[in-house]
Design an enzyme around this catalytic site. Structure first.
Site, mmCIF file in Angstrom:
data_model
loop_
_atom_site.group_PDB
_atom_site.id
_atom_site.type_symbol
_atom_site.label_atom_id
_atom_site.label_comp_id
_atom_site.label_asym_id
_atom_site.label_seq_id
_atom_site.Cartn_x
_atom_site.Cartn_y
_atom_site.Cartn_z
ATOM 1 N N SER A 42 0.818 -1.217 0.000
ATOM 2 C CA SER A 42 0.000 0.000 0.000
ATOM 3 C C SER A 42 0.850 1.263 0.000
ATOM 4 O O SER A 42 0.373 2.316 -0.445
ATOM 5 C CB SER A 42 -0.939 -0.012 1.206
ATOM 6 N N THR A 43 2.088 1.206 0.495
ATOM 7 C CA THR A 43 2.953 2.392 0.437
ATOM 8 C C THR A 43 3.491 2.562 -0.979
ATOM 9 O O THR A 43 3.525 3.686 -1.509
ATOM 10 C CB THR A 43 4.097 2.264 1.465
ATOM 11 N N ALA A 94 7.880 -1.654 4.044
ATOM 12 C CA ALA A 94 8.333 -2.630 5.038
ATOM 13 C C ALA A 94 7.259 -2.767 6.107
ATOM 14 O O ALA A 94 6.409 -1.884 6.274
ATOM 15 C CB ALA A 94 9.655 -2.194 5.661
ATOM 16 N N GLY A 106 7.365 -8.629 3.758
ATOM 17 C CA GLY A 106 6.647 -9.817 3.327
ATOM 18 C C GLY A 106 5.214 -9.895 3.799
ATOM 19 O O GLY A 106 4.561 -10.925 3.630
ATOM 20 N N GLU A 114 11.072 -9.399 -3.676
ATOM 21 C CA GLU A 114 11.512 -8.079 -3.184
ATOM 22 C C GLU A 114 12.984 -8.115 -2.759
ATOM 23 O O GLU A 114 13.732 -7.159 -2.991
ATOM 24 C CB GLU A 114 10.632 -7.655 -2.014
ATOM 25 N N LYS A 132 5.536 1.829 11.485
ATOM 26 C CA LYS A 132 6.383 0.666 11.174
ATOM 27 C C LYS A 132 7.679 0.660 11.982
ATOM 28 O O LYS A 132 8.416 -0.326 11.950
ATOM 29 C CB LYS A 132 6.722 0.647 9.677
HETATM 30 C C1 5RP Z 1 5.041 -7.022 0.633
HETATM 31 C C2 5RP Z 1 5.848 -6.169 1.539
HETATM 32 C C3 5RP Z 1 5.371 -4.799 1.790
HETATM 33 O O1 5RP Z 1 6.322 -3.884 1.341
HETATM 34 C C4 5RP Z 1 5.152 -4.633 3.266
HETATM 35 O O2 5RP Z 1 4.250 -5.634 3.704
HETATM 36 C C5 5RP Z 1 4.589 -3.252 3.601
HETATM 37 O O3 5RP Z 1 3.327 -3.130 3.029
HETATM 38 P P1 5RP Z 1 2.459 -1.816 3.159
HETATM 39 O O4 5RP Z 1 3.186 -0.728 2.438
HETATM 40 O O5 5RP Z 1 1.145 -2.173 2.541
HETATM 41 O O6 5RP Z 1 2.322 -1.518 4.635
HETATM 42 O O7 5RP Z 1 6.865 -6.560 2.057
HETATM 43 O O8 5RP Z 1 5.537 -8.312 0.577
#
Ligand code: 5RP
Length: 217
Positions: A42-43, A94, A106, A114, A132
């Site tokens: 989502s980021t 992340a 992940g 990734e 985070k």
């Molecule tokens: C996907 C990832 C994402 O980068 C991680 O889970 C962060 O996700 P988001 O930006 O949605 O919080 O590692 O495998």
């Protein structure tokens, strides 16, 4: 009810605002002619339009089918990763970031691709909202496991749990999570790397990470 009576729409949450800020700042680091690894999540969803809006002459690789579809729809040039052996920069989100620079990735199950993309990049830029940031990384640590011998791999790992209702990775891997607490991420990474059947894990050591951009800082 007349929709005009509904009052002002709520704005984005502080977390979403920070994600967008981090993504926009990262997009500014990309320059004409660069090869760019695009993460997943989502980021990164905020990164793609910010990057596309700059109308740079760049070549991208995507870490997931979702990112490839979204980036392509925005006009970014996405190539198969078999075509590029090094990247100038990779930008990704992340799940956890600690003060020593360890990160856990992940949450979206894309951590193996990734990590390959991050390792191929001269610079790996991590974009996160402030939620985070953690004092120390901890479980769950995402895993990707080979379907062959899955029961034996899970037996060896002991505390790994297959993630419910999660489709296999685009490479056919089973997405699971390491669930036990740990003190030493390097030791856990070394152990996970040693287990046959573990395709990869979501522990990224500090040496892989060039920059962490926290939205709003
Ligand atoms: C996907 C990832 C994402 O980068 C991680 O889970 C962060 O996700 P988001 O930006 O949605 O919080 O590692 O495998």
């Amino acid at each position: 009810m007349d929709p005009t009576d509904a009052g002002p729409r709520p704005g984005p949450s502080p977390t979403e605002t920070e994600k967008r800020q981090a993504a926009v700042a990262a997009a500014e680091l990309v320059a004409d002619g660069m090869t760019v690894g695009l993460g997943t999540g989502s980021t990164v969803a905020y990164l793609l339009p910010a990057l596309a809006a700059r109308r740079l002459d760049i070549r991208c690789v995507a870490t997931s089918p979702r990112t490839e579809t979204d980036a392509t729809a925005l006009g970014l040039r996405v190539e198969a990763f078999s075509q590029l052996d090094r990247l100038a920069v990779a930008i990704d989100g992340a799940d956890q970031v600690d003060p020593d620079g360890w990160i856990v990735k992940g949450g979206g199950g894309a951590h193996v691709r990734e990590k390959i993309v991050a390792a191929a990049a001269e610079s790996f830029v991590v974009i996160v909202s402030s939620d985070k940031e953690v004092p120390r990384i901890g479980p769950p640590v995402p895993l990707e496991l080979l379907p062959f011998g899955l029961a034996a791999t899970l037996h060896e790992l002991g505390c790994a749990r297959v993630r419910p209702s999660t489709p296999p990775s685009p490479d056919g891997g089973v997405i699971a999570d390491w669930t036990d607490p740990f003190d030493d991420p390097a030791a856990l990474a070394t152990y996970l790397d040693s287990v046959p059947g573990v395709v990869g894990h979501g522990l990224f050591h500090p040496g892989m990470v060039s920059t962490v951009i926290v939205g709003g800082r």
